[in-house]
Enzyme design. Structure first.
Site, mmCIF file in Angstrom:
data_model
loop_
_atom_site.group_PDB
_atom_site.id
_atom_site.type_symbol
_atom_site.label_atom_id
_atom_site.label_comp_id
_atom_site.label_asym_id
_atom_site.label_seq_id
_atom_site.Cartn_x
_atom_site.Cartn_y
_atom_site.Cartn_z
ATOM 1 N N ALA A 50 30.528 67.695 2.733
ATOM 2 C CA ALA A 50 31.960 67.896 2.506
ATOM 3 C C ALA A 50 32.513 69.034 3.366
ATOM 4 O O ALA A 50 32.251 69.094 4.562
ATOM 5 C CB ALA A 50 32.217 68.104 1.009
ATOM 6 N N SER A 51 33.233 69.963 2.748
ATOM 7 C CA SER A 51 34.004 70.943 3.522
ATOM 8 C C SER A 51 33.180 72.013 4.222
ATOM 9 O O SER A 51 33.730 72.773 5.025
ATOM 10 C CB SER A 51 35.040 71.619 2.623
ATOM 11 O OG SER A 51 36.103 70.738 2.349
ATOM 12 N N ILE A 52 31.884 72.097 3.960
ATOM 13 C CA ILE A 52 31.118 73.074 4.724
ATOM 14 C C ILE A 52 30.790 72.547 6.127
ATOM 15 O O ILE A 52 30.155 73.239 6.921
ATOM 16 C CB ILE A 52 29.852 73.570 3.998
ATOM 17 C CG1 ILE A 52 28.823 72.455 3.813
ATOM 18 C CG2 ILE A 52 30.231 74.195 2.667
ATOM 19 C CD1 ILE A 52 27.486 72.989 3.272
ATOM 20 N N LYS A 54 33.386 72.115 7.998
ATOM 21 C CA LYS A 54 34.509 72.716 8.730
ATOM 22 C C LYS A 54 34.059 73.802 9.717
ATOM 23 O O LYS A 54 34.589 73.872 10.843
ATOM 24 C CB LYS A 54 35.543 73.277 7.754
ATOM 25 C CG LYS A 54 36.357 72.209 7.017
ATOM 26 C CD LYS A 54 37.346 72.830 6.043
ATOM 27 C CE LYS A 54 38.340 71.808 5.492
ATOM 28 N NZ LYS A 54 37.718 70.854 4.558
#
Length: 381
Positions: A50-52, A54
Protein backbone atom coordinates in the site's frame (compact mmCIF):
# COMPACT_ATOMS: atom_id res chain seq x y z
CA UNK A 1 11.90 -8.32 22.37
CA UNK A 2 10.49 -7.96 18.86
CA UNK A 3 9.59 -11.65 18.57
CA UNK A 4 7.73 -11.45 21.86
CA UNK A 5 5.85 -8.37 20.64
CA UNK A 6 4.70 -10.13 17.46
CA UNK A 7 3.67 -13.27 19.30
CA UNK A 8 1.57 -11.18 21.71
CA UNK A 9 -0.13 -9.44 18.81
CA UNK A 10 -0.91 -12.77 17.13
CA UNK A 11 -2.27 -14.13 20.40
CA UNK A 12 -4.58 -11.09 20.55
CA UNK A 13 -5.97 -11.65 17.05
CA UNK A 14 -3.44 -10.41 14.49
CA UNK A 15 -3.33 -13.05 11.70
CA UNK A 16 0.38 -12.69 11.09
CA UNK A 17 3.22 -10.27 10.49
CA UNK A 18 6.89 -9.93 9.64
CA UNK A 19 8.85 -7.07 11.19
CA UNK A 20 12.35 -5.75 11.66
CA UNK A 21 14.18 -2.79 13.11
CA UNK A 22 17.81 -2.07 13.54
CA UNK A 23 20.69 0.37 13.55
CA UNK A 24 23.47 0.50 10.96
CA UNK A 25 25.17 -2.64 12.28
CA UNK A 26 22.50 -4.87 13.79
CA UNK A 27 18.98 -5.90 12.94
CA UNK A 28 16.25 -7.64 14.90
CA UNK A 29 13.80 -9.66 12.81
CA UNK A 30 10.60 -11.38 13.91
CA UNK A 31 8.05 -13.57 12.16
CA UNK A 32 4.76 -14.78 13.65
CA UNK A 33 1.35 -16.10 12.66
CA UNK A 34 0.02 -17.25 9.29
CA UNK A 35 -0.16 -15.72 5.83
CA UNK A 36 -3.14 -17.95 4.99
CA UNK A 37 -5.06 -20.56 7.00
CA UNK A 38 -2.62 -23.32 7.84
CA UNK A 39 0.31 -21.61 6.06
CA UNK A 40 2.96 -20.19 8.37
CA UNK A 41 4.26 -16.68 7.85
CA UNK A 42 7.89 -16.55 6.66
CA UNK A 43 10.53 -13.88 6.34
CA UNK A 44 10.13 -13.89 2.54
CA UNK A 45 6.32 -13.60 2.52
CA UNK A 46 5.09 -11.16 -0.14
CA UNK A 47 2.80 -8.38 1.10
CA UNK A 48 0.57 -5.73 -0.43
CA UNK A 49 2.52 -2.76 0.88
CA UNK A 50 0.00 0.00 0.00
CA UNK A 51 1.17 3.53 0.82
CA UNK A 52 4.67 2.62 1.93
CA UNK A 53 5.38 2.35 -1.79
CA UNK A 54 5.18 6.16 -1.93
CA UNK A 55 8.83 6.62 -0.82
CA UNK A 56 9.89 4.24 -3.63
CA UNK A 57 7.95 6.35 -6.13
CA UNK A 58 9.51 9.55 -4.75
CA UNK A 59 13.00 8.09 -5.02
CA UNK A 60 12.28 7.09 -8.62
CA UNK A 61 11.14 10.61 -9.44
CA UNK A 62 14.30 12.06 -7.92
CA UNK A 63 16.43 9.69 -10.01
CA UNK A 64 14.77 11.19 -13.08
CA UNK A 65 15.31 14.71 -11.76
CA UNK A 66 19.01 13.89 -11.46
CA UNK A 67 19.02 12.42 -14.97
CA UNK A 68 17.30 15.51 -16.36
CA UNK A 69 14.22 13.61 -17.55
CA UNK A 70 12.03 15.94 -15.50
CA UNK A 71 12.66 19.10 -13.50
CA UNK A 72 11.11 19.80 -10.13
CA UNK A 73 9.74 23.12 -11.32
CA UNK A 74 8.60 21.92 -14.75
CA UNK A 75 4.86 22.31 -15.37
CA UNK A 76 3.28 18.87 -15.45
CA UNK A 77 1.34 19.90 -18.57
CA UNK A 78 4.54 19.21 -20.56
CA UNK A 79 3.72 15.50 -20.17
CA UNK A 80 0.14 15.70 -18.93
CA UNK A 81 -1.65 18.18 -21.22
CA UNK A 82 -4.91 17.06 -19.63
CA UNK A 83 -3.90 19.12 -16.56
CA UNK A 84 -2.96 22.31 -18.44
CA UNK A 85 -5.99 24.32 -17.24
CA UNK A 86 -7.19 22.99 -13.87
CA UNK A 87 -10.07 24.53 -11.97
CA UNK A 88 -9.95 25.12 -8.21
CA UNK A 89 -12.81 24.79 -5.72
CA UNK A 90 -13.80 27.96 -3.91
CA UNK A 91 -14.47 25.75 -0.90
CA UNK A 92 -12.79 22.35 -0.71
CA UNK A 93 -15.93 20.92 0.90
CA UNK A 94 -18.30 22.67 -1.50
CA UNK A 95 -20.03 21.69 -4.74
CA UNK A 96 -17.78 20.57 -7.58
CA UNK A 97 -19.10 23.19 -10.01
CA UNK A 98 -18.21 26.18 -7.82
CA UNK A 99 -14.67 26.82 -9.06
CA UNK A 100 -12.16 29.43 -10.15
CA UNK A 101 -9.18 29.09 -12.52
CA UNK A 102 -5.81 27.98 -11.17
CA UNK A 103 -3.48 30.96 -10.76
CA UNK A 104 -0.33 28.98 -11.55
CA UNK A 105 0.51 25.66 -13.22
CA UNK A 106 0.88 22.41 -11.32
CA UNK A 107 4.58 21.44 -11.24
CA UNK A 108 6.47 18.22 -10.66
CA UNK A 109 7.48 19.58 -7.26
CA UNK A 110 3.81 20.02 -6.39
CA UNK A 111 3.14 16.37 -7.19
CA UNK A 112 6.19 15.28 -5.19
CA UNK A 113 5.13 17.27 -2.13
CA UNK A 114 1.36 16.66 -2.47
CA UNK A 115 0.73 20.39 -2.86
CA UNK A 116 -0.72 20.26 -6.38
CA UNK A 117 -4.30 20.46 -5.14
CA UNK A 118 -5.66 17.21 -6.57
CA UNK A 119 -6.05 14.88 -3.65
CA UNK A 120 -7.90 13.72 -0.58
CA UNK A 121 -9.01 16.11 2.16
CA UNK A 122 -9.99 15.57 5.79
CA UNK A 123 -13.71 16.13 5.13
CA UNK A 124 -14.78 12.67 3.98
CA UNK A 125 -18.35 13.90 3.40
CA UNK A 126 -17.27 16.42 0.76
CA UNK A 127 -18.34 15.94 -2.88
CA UNK A 128 -14.66 16.07 -3.82
CA UNK A 129 -13.94 12.97 -1.75
CA UNK A 130 -16.86 11.08 -3.31
CA UNK A 131 -15.45 11.85 -6.76
CA UNK A 132 -11.89 10.87 -5.83
CA UNK A 133 -12.97 7.60 -4.23
CA UNK A 134 -15.49 6.71 -6.93
CA UNK A 135 -14.04 8.00 -10.20
CA UNK A 136 -10.33 7.64 -9.38
CA UNK A 137 -10.44 4.63 -7.01
CA UNK A 138 -8.50 6.50 -4.32
CA UNK A 139 -9.16 3.87 -1.69
CA UNK A 140 -7.33 0.56 -1.34
CA UNK A 141 -5.34 -0.34 -4.45
CA UNK A 142 -7.60 -1.80 -7.14
CA UNK A 143 -5.21 -2.90 -9.90
CA UNK A 144 -7.88 -4.55 -12.03
CA UNK A 145 -10.83 -2.21 -11.42
CA UNK A 146 -9.10 1.15 -11.84
CA UNK A 147 -9.22 2.53 -15.41
CA UNK A 148 -6.08 2.44 -17.58
CA UNK A 149 -3.67 5.38 -17.05
CA UNK A 150 -4.85 7.58 -19.95
CA UNK A 151 -8.51 7.15 -19.08
CA UNK A 152 -7.74 7.59 -15.38
CA UNK A 153 -5.93 10.88 -16.07
CA UNK A 154 -8.77 12.12 -18.26
CA UNK A 155 -11.10 11.53 -15.31
CA UNK A 156 -8.67 13.24 -12.95
CA UNK A 157 -8.58 16.31 -15.19
CA UNK A 158 -12.34 16.73 -14.78
CA UNK A 159 -12.09 16.88 -10.98
CA UNK A 160 -11.36 20.33 -9.50
CA UNK A 161 -8.42 21.00 -7.21
CA UNK A 162 -9.01 21.37 -3.47
CA UNK A 163 -6.73 24.42 -3.35
CA UNK A 164 -4.51 26.51 -5.59
CA UNK A 165 -1.31 24.70 -6.62
CA UNK A 166 1.33 25.22 -3.96
CA UNK A 167 -1.11 26.64 -1.40
CA UNK A 168 -2.19 23.56 0.54
CA UNK A 169 -1.67 19.84 1.04
CA UNK A 170 -3.88 16.98 -0.13
CA UNK A 171 -3.24 13.29 0.20
CA UNK A 172 -2.56 10.38 -2.15
CA UNK A 173 -3.78 11.37 -5.62
CA UNK A 174 -0.65 13.36 -6.43
CA UNK A 175 1.33 10.11 -6.25
CA UNK A 176 -0.86 8.44 -8.86
CA UNK A 177 -0.60 11.51 -11.10
CA UNK A 178 3.18 11.45 -10.62
CA UNK A 179 3.24 7.78 -11.61
CA UNK A 180 1.44 8.51 -14.89
CA UNK A 181 3.81 11.42 -15.55
CA UNK A 182 6.95 9.35 -14.95
CA UNK A 183 5.71 6.61 -17.26
CA UNK A 184 5.07 9.11 -20.05
CA UNK A 185 8.29 11.08 -19.47
CA UNK A 186 10.55 8.03 -19.29
CA UNK A 187 8.74 6.05 -21.98
CA UNK A 188 7.48 2.83 -20.45
CA UNK A 189 5.12 1.44 -17.87
CA UNK A 190 5.48 2.71 -14.34
CA UNK A 191 6.71 -0.73 -13.28
CA UNK A 192 9.47 -0.54 -15.88
CA UNK A 193 10.41 2.96 -14.73
CA UNK A 194 10.62 1.90 -11.07
CA UNK A 195 12.66 -1.17 -11.97
CA UNK A 196 15.14 0.81 -14.04
CA UNK A 197 15.63 3.61 -11.52
CA UNK A 198 15.43 1.95 -8.10
CA UNK A 199 14.29 -1.66 -7.88
CA UNK A 200 16.83 -3.14 -10.27
CA UNK A 201 19.89 -1.28 -8.95
CA UNK A 202 18.97 -2.20 -5.36
CA UNK A 203 18.25 -5.83 -6.15
CA UNK A 204 14.62 -5.51 -5.03
CA UNK A 205 13.52 -8.49 -7.10
CA UNK A 206 10.42 -9.16 -4.97
CA UNK A 207 8.92 -5.69 -5.47
CA UNK A 208 6.43 -5.29 -8.32
CA UNK A 209 2.87 -4.35 -9.24
CA UNK A 210 1.92 -8.02 -9.66
CA UNK A 211 3.10 -11.31 -8.21
CA UNK A 212 5.68 -12.81 -10.54
CA UNK A 213 6.02 -16.57 -10.82
CA UNK A 214 8.78 -16.42 -8.21
CA UNK A 215 6.60 -14.37 -5.83
CA UNK A 216 3.22 -16.02 -6.27
CA UNK A 217 3.65 -18.94 -3.85
CA UNK A 218 4.72 -16.50 -1.11
CA UNK A 219 1.83 -14.02 -1.42
CA UNK A 220 -0.65 -14.30 1.42
CA UNK A 221 -4.31 -13.42 1.81
CA UNK A 222 -5.35 -9.87 2.62
CA UNK A 223 -7.82 -9.95 5.50
CA UNK A 224 -9.98 -7.48 7.40
CA UNK A 225 -12.00 -7.62 10.60
CA UNK A 226 -15.68 -8.16 9.86
CA UNK A 227 -18.86 -8.79 11.86
CA UNK A 228 -18.14 -12.50 12.01
CA UNK A 229 -14.40 -12.27 12.49
CA UNK A 230 -11.61 -12.14 9.93
CA UNK A 231 -12.74 -11.89 6.30
CA UNK A 232 -10.56 -12.39 3.22
CA UNK A 233 -10.78 -9.23 1.11
CA UNK A 234 -8.26 -10.37 -1.51
CA UNK A 235 -7.02 -13.96 -1.66
CA UNK A 236 -3.47 -14.91 -2.54
CA UNK A 237 -4.59 -15.79 -6.08
CA UNK A 238 -6.68 -12.63 -6.44
CA UNK A 239 -6.20 -9.12 -7.82
CA UNK A 240 -2.39 -9.04 -7.70
CA UNK A 241 -1.76 -12.07 -9.93
CA UNK A 242 -2.99 -10.90 -13.39
CA UNK A 243 -1.29 -7.98 -15.17
CA UNK A 244 -2.62 -4.77 -13.58
CA UNK A 245 -4.82 -2.43 -15.58
CA UNK A 246 -3.51 0.52 -13.53
CA UNK A 247 -0.15 0.56 -11.77
CA UNK A 248 -0.72 2.75 -8.73
CA UNK A 249 2.32 4.67 -7.54
CA UNK A 250 0.26 5.68 -4.53
CA UNK A 251 -0.26 2.17 -3.20
CA UNK A 252 -0.19 -0.68 -5.69
CA UNK A 253 3.13 -2.39 -5.01
CA UNK A 254 3.91 -5.80 -3.55
CA UNK A 255 7.15 -6.29 -1.64
CA UNK A 256 8.98 -8.22 1.07
CA UNK A 257 10.80 -7.42 4.27
CA UNK A 258 14.28 -7.80 2.81
CA UNK A 259 13.50 -5.71 -0.27
CA UNK A 260 12.25 -2.87 1.94
CA UNK A 261 15.29 -3.18 4.18
CA UNK A 262 17.45 -2.72 1.09
CA UNK A 263 15.52 0.44 0.26
CA UNK A 264 15.92 1.65 3.84
CA UNK A 265 19.62 0.83 3.64
CA UNK A 266 19.85 3.07 0.56
CA UNK A 267 18.35 5.96 2.53
CA UNK A 268 20.75 5.23 5.37
CA UNK A 269 23.66 5.27 2.91
CA UNK A 270 22.73 8.69 1.55
CA UNK A 271 21.58 7.17 -1.74
CA UNK A 272 24.05 4.27 -1.86
CA UNK A 273 23.62 0.64 -0.86
CA UNK A 274 25.97 -2.31 -1.30
CA UNK A 275 28.36 -0.14 -3.35
CA UNK A 276 25.57 0.85 -5.76
CA UNK A 277 24.60 4.53 -5.90
CA UNK A 278 20.95 5.09 -6.69
CA UNK A 279 20.56 8.73 -5.64
CA UNK A 280 22.78 11.62 -4.75
CA UNK A 281 23.07 12.46 -1.07
CA UNK A 282 21.40 15.84 -1.66
CA UNK A 283 18.37 14.14 -3.18
CA UNK A 284 18.01 11.81 -0.19
CA UNK A 285 18.37 14.78 2.15
CA UNK A 286 15.61 16.63 0.29
CA UNK A 287 13.37 13.57 0.23
CA UNK A 288 13.60 13.07 3.99
CA UNK A 289 13.46 16.78 4.94
CA UNK A 290 10.39 18.89 5.70
CA UNK A 291 8.98 20.09 2.38
CA UNK A 292 5.53 20.94 3.76
CA UNK A 293 5.03 21.98 7.40
CA UNK A 294 2.38 20.32 9.58
CA UNK A 295 -1.16 21.12 8.47
CA UNK A 296 -3.32 21.80 11.55
CA UNK A 297 -6.29 19.46 11.72
CA UNK A 298 -5.28 17.29 8.78
CA UNK A 299 -6.47 13.75 9.49
CA UNK A 300 -3.83 12.12 7.33
CA UNK A 301 -0.73 13.91 8.64
CA UNK A 302 -1.82 13.81 12.30
CA UNK A 303 0.61 16.57 13.25
CA UNK A 304 3.56 15.44 11.14
CA UNK A 305 5.17 17.36 8.30
CA UNK A 306 5.64 15.99 4.78
CA UNK A 307 8.79 15.39 2.74
CA UNK A 308 8.79 13.66 -0.64
CA UNK A 309 6.83 10.41 -0.47
CA UNK A 310 6.57 10.27 3.31
CA UNK A 311 5.95 12.14 6.54
CA UNK A 312 8.60 13.76 8.72
CA UNK A 313 8.16 14.00 12.49
CA UNK A 314 8.74 17.47 13.90
CA UNK A 315 8.02 16.76 17.57
CA UNK A 316 7.20 13.93 19.99
CA UNK A 317 3.44 14.04 19.48
CA UNK A 318 3.09 10.27 19.97
CA UNK A 319 5.08 7.59 21.82
CA UNK A 320 6.48 6.45 18.47
CA UNK A 321 7.35 9.94 17.19
CA UNK A 322 11.01 10.89 16.80
CA UNK A 323 11.86 14.35 15.42
CA UNK A 324 13.39 13.86 11.98
CA UNK A 325 11.96 10.37 11.46
CA UNK A 326 10.88 9.84 7.83
CA UNK A 327 8.43 7.29 6.47
CA UNK A 328 4.81 6.28 6.26
CA UNK A 329 2.11 3.72 7.05
CA UNK A 330 0.07 1.70 4.55
CA UNK A 331 -3.63 0.95 4.83
CA UNK A 332 -2.89 -2.73 4.16
CA UNK A 333 -1.26 -2.91 7.60
CA UNK A 334 2.30 -1.88 6.80
CA UNK A 335 4.89 0.66 7.94
CA UNK A 336 8.32 1.78 6.75
CA UNK A 337 10.42 4.34 8.67
CA UNK A 338 13.97 5.66 8.54
CA UNK A 339 15.63 7.44 11.48
CA UNK A 340 18.35 9.74 10.06
CA UNK A 341 19.89 10.48 13.46
CA UNK A 342 20.80 6.83 14.11
CA UNK A 343 20.47 5.20 10.70
CA UNK A 344 17.84 2.86 12.10
CA UNK A 345 15.25 1.38 9.75
CA UNK A 346 11.91 -0.06 10.90
CA UNK A 347 9.64 -2.21 8.72
CA UNK A 348 6.30 -3.74 9.69
CA UNK A 349 4.40 -5.95 7.24
CA UNK A 350 1.05 -7.28 8.40
CA UNK A 351 -1.84 -9.18 6.81
CA UNK A 352 -4.62 -7.17 8.47
CA UNK A 353 -6.04 -4.34 6.38
CA UNK A 354 -6.67 -1.24 8.51
CA UNK A 355 -10.35 -0.36 8.68
CA UNK A 356 -9.70 2.69 10.83
CA UNK A 357 -7.45 4.30 13.46
CA UNK A 358 -8.51 1.77 16.08
CA UNK A 359 -6.60 -0.93 14.19
CA UNK A 360 -3.32 1.00 14.24
CA UNK A 361 -2.56 -0.43 17.69
CA UNK A 362 -0.16 -3.21 16.70
CA UNK A 363 1.79 -0.93 14.34
CA UNK A 364 1.91 1.78 16.98
CA UNK A 365 3.29 -0.61 19.56
CA UNK A 366 5.91 -1.83 17.08
CA UNK A 367 6.97 1.70 16.17
CA UNK A 368 7.14 2.63 19.85
CA UNK A 369 9.48 -0.32 20.42
CA UNK A 370 11.50 0.74 17.38
CA UNK A 371 12.36 4.06 19.02
CA UNK A 372 14.39 2.16 21.63
CA UNK A 373 17.52 0.11 21.25
CA UNK A 374 17.54 -2.30 18.31
CA UNK A 375 18.36 -5.90 18.93
CA UNK A 376 21.62 -7.44 17.87
CA UNK A 377 22.54 -10.36 15.75
CA UNK A 378 21.34 -10.19 12.17
CA UNK A 379 23.02 -7.99 9.59
CA UNK A 380 21.21 -5.97 6.96
CA UNK A 381 20.68 -7.99 3.77
Amino acid sequence: MLQELLEREVAQGLPGAVAAFGDPTDLEVAVAGERAPGVAMSRDTVFRIASIGKPILAATALVHVERGTVGLDDPVSRWLPELAEPRVLRDSSGPLDDTVPAVRPITVRHLMSFTGGLGMISDFSAPLMASLLGDLHQGPADPLGTPPPDEWLARAARIPLAHQPGEGWTYNTGADVLGVLLARAAGGTLGEVLDDAVLGPLGMSDTAFRATDAMRSRLGDAVMNGPGGLEVVDPADGAFVPPPVFESGAGGLLSTLDDLLRFGGMLRGGGEFDSVRVLGAESVAAMTAVQVPPQPGDVFLDGAAWGYGGAVDVDRAHPWSVPGRYGWVGGSGTALYFYPDTGRVAVWLGQLQLAGPSEFGAIGRFLTAATGEAGAGTKYP
